[in-house]
Design a protein around this motif. Structure first.
Motif, PDB file in Angstrom:
ATOM      1  N   THR A 198       0.842  -1.200   0.000  1.00  0.00           N
ATOM      2  CA  THR A 198       0.000   0.000   0.000  1.00  0.00           C
ATOM      3  C   THR A 198       0.874   1.246   0.000  1.00  0.00           C
ATOM      4  OG1 THR A 198      -1.367  -1.291   1.486  1.00  0.00           O
ATOM      5  CG2 THR A 198      -2.064   0.956   1.108  1.00  0.00           C
ATOM      6  N   GLU A 199       1.859   1.241   0.903  1.00  0.00           N
ATOM      7  CA  GLU A 199       2.749   2.410   0.972  1.00  0.00           C
ATOM      8  C   GLU A 199       3.562   2.538  -0.315  1.00  0.00           C
ATOM      9  OE1 GLU A 199       4.125   0.662   4.588  1.00  0.00           O
ATOM     10  OE2 GLU A 199       3.991   2.584   5.628  1.00  0.00           O
ATOM     11  N   LEU A 200       4.014   1.377  -0.835  1.00  0.00           N
ATOM     12  CA  LEU A 200       4.794   1.420  -2.074  1.00  0.00           C
ATOM     13  C   LEU A 200       3.964   2.022  -3.217  1.00  0.00           C
ATOM     14  CD1 LEU A 200       7.397   0.706  -3.570  1.00  0.00           C
ATOM     15  CD2 LEU A 200       6.507  -1.607  -3.918  1.00  0.00           C
ATOM     16  N   CYS A 201       2.697   1.624  -3.298  1.00  0.00           N
ATOM     17  CA  CYS A 201       1.832   2.177  -4.358  1.00  0.00           C
ATOM     18  C   CYS A 201       1.681   3.683  -4.178  1.00  0.00           C
ATOM     19  CB  CYS A 201       0.457   1.503  -4.342  1.00  0.00           C
ATOM     20  SG  CYS A 201       0.505  -0.176  -4.994  1.00  0.00           S
ATOM     21  N   ALA A 202       1.524   4.131  -2.939  1.00  0.00           N
ATOM     22  CA  ALA A 202       1.378   5.574  -2.690  1.00  0.00           C
ATOM     23  C   ALA A 202       2.633   6.316  -3.156  1.00  0.00           C
ATOM     24  CB  ALA A 202       1.129   5.822  -1.211  1.00  0.00           C
ATOM     25  N   LEU A 203       3.799   5.773  -2.865  1.00  0.00           N
ATOM     26  CA  LEU A 203       5.052   6.430  -3.264  1.00  0.00           C
ATOM     27  C   LEU A 203       5.203   6.413  -4.785  1.00  0.00           C
ATOM     28  CD1 LEU A 203       7.593   5.121  -0.574  1.00  0.00           C
ATOM     29  CD2 LEU A 203       6.318   7.270  -0.585  1.00  0.00           C
ATOM     30  N   LYS A 204       4.858   5.271  -5.395  1.00  0.00           N
ATOM     31  CA  LYS A 204       5.023   5.174  -6.847  1.00  0.00           C
ATOM     32  C   LYS A 204       4.127   6.173  -7.582  1.00  0.00           C
ATOM     33  CE  LYS A 204       6.214   1.658  -9.059  1.00  0.00           C
ATOM     34  NZ  LYS A 204       6.286   0.404  -9.792  1.00  0.00           N
ATOM     35  N   GLU A 205       2.933   6.389  -7.065  1.00  0.00           N
ATOM     36  CA  GLU A 205       2.047   7.374  -7.705  1.00  0.00           C
ATOM     37  C   GLU A 205       2.702   8.759  -7.692  1.00  0.00           C
ATOM     38  OE1 GLU A 205      -2.160   7.506  -6.495  1.00  0.00           O
ATOM     39  OE2 GLU A 205      -2.104   9.686  -6.861  1.00  0.00           O
ATOM     40  N   GLU A 206       3.353   9.087  -6.562  1.00  0.00           N
ATOM     41  CA  GLU A 206       3.989  10.411  -6.458  1.00  0.00           C
ATOM     42  C   GLU A 206       5.083  10.598  -7.502  1.00  0.00           C
ATOM     43  OE1 GLU A 206       2.838  12.852  -4.652  1.00  0.00           O
ATOM     44  OE2 GLU A 206       1.304  11.432  -4.012  1.00  0.00           O
ATOM     45  N   LEU A 207       5.796   9.518  -7.821  1.00  0.00           N
ATOM     46  CA  LEU A 207       6.915   9.627  -8.757  1.00  0.00           C
ATOM     47  C   LEU A 207       6.445  10.155 -10.105  1.00  0.00           C
ATOM     48  CD1 LEU A 207       8.833   6.279  -8.082  1.00  0.00           C
ATOM     49  CD2 LEU A 207       9.355   8.554  -7.191  1.00  0.00           C
ATOM     50  N   THR A 208       5.452   9.481 -10.691  1.00  0.00           N
ATOM     51  CA  THR A 208       5.031   9.906 -12.030  1.00  0.00           C
ATOM     52  C   THR A 208       4.182  11.170 -11.966  1.00  0.00           C
ATOM     53  OG1 THR A 208       3.379   8.176 -11.849  1.00  0.00           O
ATOM     54  CG2 THR A 208       5.227   7.743 -13.318  1.00  0.00           C
TER      55      THR A 208
ATOM     56  N   MET B  65      -9.242   0.852  -6.534  1.00  0.00           N
ATOM     57  CA  MET B  65      -9.031  -0.576  -6.822  1.00  0.00           C
ATOM     58  C   MET B  65      -7.629  -1.017  -6.446  1.00  0.00           C
ATOM     59  SD  MET B  65     -10.366  -1.319 -10.649  1.00  0.00           S
ATOM     60  CE  MET B  65     -10.124  -3.083 -10.762  1.00  0.00           C
ATOM     61  N   VAL B  66      -6.670  -0.186  -6.860  1.00  0.00           N
ATOM     62  CA  VAL B  66      -5.267  -0.561  -6.666  1.00  0.00           C
ATOM     63  C   VAL B  66      -4.928  -0.591  -5.178  1.00  0.00           C
ATOM     64  CG1 VAL B  66      -2.899   0.267  -7.036  1.00  0.00           C
ATOM     65  CG2 VAL B  66      -4.525   0.216  -8.935  1.00  0.00           C
ATOM     66  N   MET B  67      -5.405   0.405  -4.429  1.00  0.00           N
ATOM     67  CA  MET B  67      -5.091   0.439  -3.006  1.00  0.00           C
ATOM     68  C   MET B  67      -5.780  -0.715  -2.265  1.00  0.00           C
ATOM     69  SD  MET B  67      -2.798   2.423  -2.532  1.00  0.00           S
ATOM     70  CE  MET B  67      -2.106   3.926  -1.908  1.00  0.00           C
ATOM     71  N   ALA B  68      -7.005  -1.060  -2.690  1.00  0.00           N
ATOM     72  CA  ALA B  68      -7.701  -2.191  -2.053  1.00  0.00           C
ATOM     73  C   ALA B  68      -6.942  -3.491  -2.324  1.00  0.00           C
ATOM     74  CB  ALA B  68      -9.132  -2.283  -2.582  1.00  0.00           C
TER      75      ALA B  68
ATOM     76  N   ALA C  26      -2.789  -7.668  -0.688  1.00  0.00           N
ATOM     77  CA  ALA C  26      -1.446  -8.261  -0.818  1.00  0.00           C
ATOM     78  C   ALA C  26      -0.679  -8.094   0.496  1.00  0.00           C
ATOM     79  CB  ALA C  26      -0.686  -7.587  -1.963  1.00  0.00           C
ATOM     80  N   ASP C  27      -0.857  -6.972   1.167  1.00  0.00           N
ATOM     81  CA  ASP C  27      -0.195  -6.755   2.463  1.00  0.00           C
ATOM     82  C   ASP C  27      -0.677  -7.758   3.509  1.00  0.00           C
ATOM     83  OD1 ASP C  27       1.523  -4.698   1.813  1.00  0.00           O
ATOM     84  OD2 ASP C  27       0.030  -3.137   2.184  1.00  0.00           O
ATOM     85  N   ARG C  28      -1.911  -8.222   3.363  1.00  0.00           N
ATOM     86  CA  ARG C  28      -2.437  -9.222   4.318  1.00  0.00           C
ATOM     87  C   ARG C  28      -2.022 -10.637   3.906  1.00  0.00           C
ATOM     88  NH1 ARG C  28      -7.117  -5.842   3.888  1.00  0.00           N
ATOM     89  NH2 ARG C  28      -8.138  -7.322   2.504  1.00  0.00           N
ATOM     90  N   GLY C  29      -1.245 -10.732   2.835  1.00  0.00           N
ATOM     91  CA  GLY C  29      -0.746 -12.037   2.410  1.00  0.00           C
ATOM     92  C   GLY C  29      -1.727 -12.804   1.549  1.00  0.00           C
TER      93      GLY C  29
ATOM     94  N   CYS D 221      -6.826  -4.887 -11.887  1.00  0.00           N
ATOM     95  CA  CYS D 221      -6.282  -3.541 -11.659  1.00  0.00           C
ATOM     96  C   CYS D 221      -5.538  -3.045 -12.891  1.00  0.00           C
ATOM     97  CB  CYS D 221      -5.326  -3.541 -10.468  1.00  0.00           C
ATOM     98  SG  CYS D 221      -6.154  -3.667  -8.890  1.00  0.00           S
ATOM     99  N   LYS D 222      -4.675  -3.904 -13.423  1.00  0.00           N
ATOM    100  CA  LYS D 222      -3.872  -3.470 -14.582  1.00  0.00           C
ATOM    101  C   LYS D 222      -4.794  -3.212 -15.786  1.00  0.00           C
ATOM    102  CE  LYS D 222      -0.344  -3.054 -17.509  1.00  0.00           C
ATOM    103  NZ  LYS D 222      -0.743  -3.761 -18.699  1.00  0.00           N
TER     104      LYS D 222
END
Ligand SMILES: Cc1cc2nc3c(=O)[nH]c(=O)nc-3n(C[C@H](O)[C@H](O)[C@H](O)COP(=O)(O)OP(=O)(O)OC[C@H]3O[C@@H](n4cnc5c(N)ncnc54)[C@H](O)[C@@H]3O)c2cc1C
Length: 389
Positions: free
Chosen positions: A79-89, A309-312, A317-320, A330-331
């Motif tokens: 979740t955190e990785l997705c948040a950071l990746k959004e900021e990049l682009t 969708m992506v964050m959900a 995935a974070d819950r395994g 999502c893609k």
């Protein structure tokens, strides 16, 4: 307070702090660095420039941040990785792909870490994490894209080594990588594929600049293997696990590409709002026209829907949980929705949006590619239906 497509993460102090620091790095350091050097998304960037970004991002704790602490990361979740990746682009920085290590760095290594031996971790993966070495991932061939099982590259066991022969295309980061993760068919078999760590200066291995895709990014390479001898200890995982390793990595990447698309769409939205405010037609700004307002409303809604969708899915995935189907959903949705956003952005920009080199035009071309790259729209639909019916 006006609505913003820029998330604030007020409910998550740790993530908020990371995002604020990342935005500061992108806006106050990386963008000025690119401006001073005239670097655009279509520039051919040399290795020292990339290394500068890898090292600085590492100092700031971003490079490899998603790896577990024992491998030099901070173990942040998806979740955190997705948040950071959004900021990049969303920042519009041309080199944003090198801040977390998407292009040749720790994120390219990604999920394969779990298959590596202690020796492989030490010799191959840790130097990537430290920003000293770069790698690419090579499965695609001219006649083997969606249907990877058609690959012709073979690995022949020979004493203490494997001999590779074949030709891989469209390996992102290959022109500046030190080694590749190569998936090859075991010679003499129909269905056994294995993955290998291949130093790109091994005799019998040659790297060529690849085709330049429509985004204009000059990051693709072809790898040609002719009697290329790889030590047996460079087998990644077990013989026959190659597709599992490759496709396992691709499944996760399908999810992790989405925030990059969403960030680019957010950037297109920001540019469109600014243009609609400043451009005057028929005595008023474009923003006063309901037809333009509706486009902006549709664009914002698409970004919100894709991000939700992506964050959900990232939270699952974070819950395994197994996210194989949702990653395809999502893609599929994010790539199509973000492309529609880019298309509307071009429309709002008029001739400026059609002009070669305009930021919106570049985003449009880049987002068009992701309806094919890392799995085509049709292949995602096949996977979803196969799992459901
Ligand atoms: C910029 C870029 C970067 C890339 N980076 C990498 C990389 O780092 N490493 C790597 O290994 N590869 C990489 N690739 C390759 C990429 O993953 C492939 O292009 C992709 O998998 C699609 O394969 P293909 O282009 O050969 O299309 P094809 O597989 O030939 O597909 C052509 C069309 O046929 C459709 N189609 C094919 N099979 C089916 C089916 N069963 N059902 C319905 N429709 C179908 C497709 O959806 C598509 O519309 C990259 C490609 C690009 C353009």
């Amino acid at each position: 307070m006006p609505y913003s497509l820029e998330p604030s993460y007020d409910d998550d102090p740790r993530l908020r702090e990371l995002v604020v620091r990342l935005r500061a790095y992108l806006n106050d350091e990386l963008l000025p660095y690119e401006r001073e050097r005239g670097i655009t998304p279509e520039s051919r960037v040399d290795r020292p420039t990339l290394e500068h970004v890898w090292k600085r991002s590492r100092e700031l704790g971003f490079y490899g941040i998603s790896l577990p602490p024992e491998l030099g990361g901070q173990g942040i979740g998806f979740t955190e990785l997705c948040a950071l990746k959004e900021e990049l682009t969303a920042s519009g920085a041309a080199l944003s792909h090198s801040v977390l290590g998407d292009m040749g760095g720790p994120l390219r290594v990604g999920a394969i870490v779990k298959y590596a031996t202690a020796d492989q971790l030490e010799r191959y993966l840790m130097p990537v994490v430290r920003g000293e070495r770069a790698c690419c991932f090579s499965i695609t061939e001219e006649d083997a894209g969606s249907d990877v099982r058609r690959m012709r590259t073979t690995a022949t066991p020979d004493g203490d080594s494997y001999v590779l022969d074949g030709h891989k295309v469209f390996s992102s980061a290959a022109p500046f990588a030190d080694f590749a993760i190569v998936v090859a068919r075991m010679a003499g078999t129909e269905e056994a594929y294995s993955a290998f760590l291949v130093d790109l200066d091994t005799p019998g291995c040659r790297v060529f600049d690849g085709e330049v895709p429509m985004s204009g990014q000059q990051m693709e390479g072809d790898l040609v293997f002719e009697n290329c001898r790889i030590p047996a200890e460079n087998l990644l995982g077990e013989i026959g696990q190659g597709l599992r390793i490759g496709i396992g990595r691709i499944t996760l990447n399908r999810l992790l590409h989405c925030p990059s698309l969403i960030g680019a769409a957010r950037r297109a939205w920001d540019l469109s709002v600014a243009h609609a405010k400043s451009r005057v037609a028929f005595g008023q700004p474009l923003l006063a026209l309901q037809a333009v307002q509706h486009k902006l409303a549709d664009m914002a809604t698409e970004v919100y829907a894709a991000r939700s969708m992506v964050m959900a899915t990232a939270a699952r995935a974070d819950r395994g949980e197994n996210i194989a189907v949702e990653a395809n959903m999502c893609k599929l949705f994010a790539s199509e929705a973000c492309f529609r956003v880019a298309d509307q952005a071009v429309q709002i920009h008029g001739k400026a949006g059609l002009t070669r080199g305009h930021e919106v035009e570049q985003i449009f071309r880049t987002l068009r590619m992701f309806r094919i790259v890392t799995g085509t729209t049709e292949i995602h639909k096949n996977a979803i239906v196969k799992a459901l019916v």
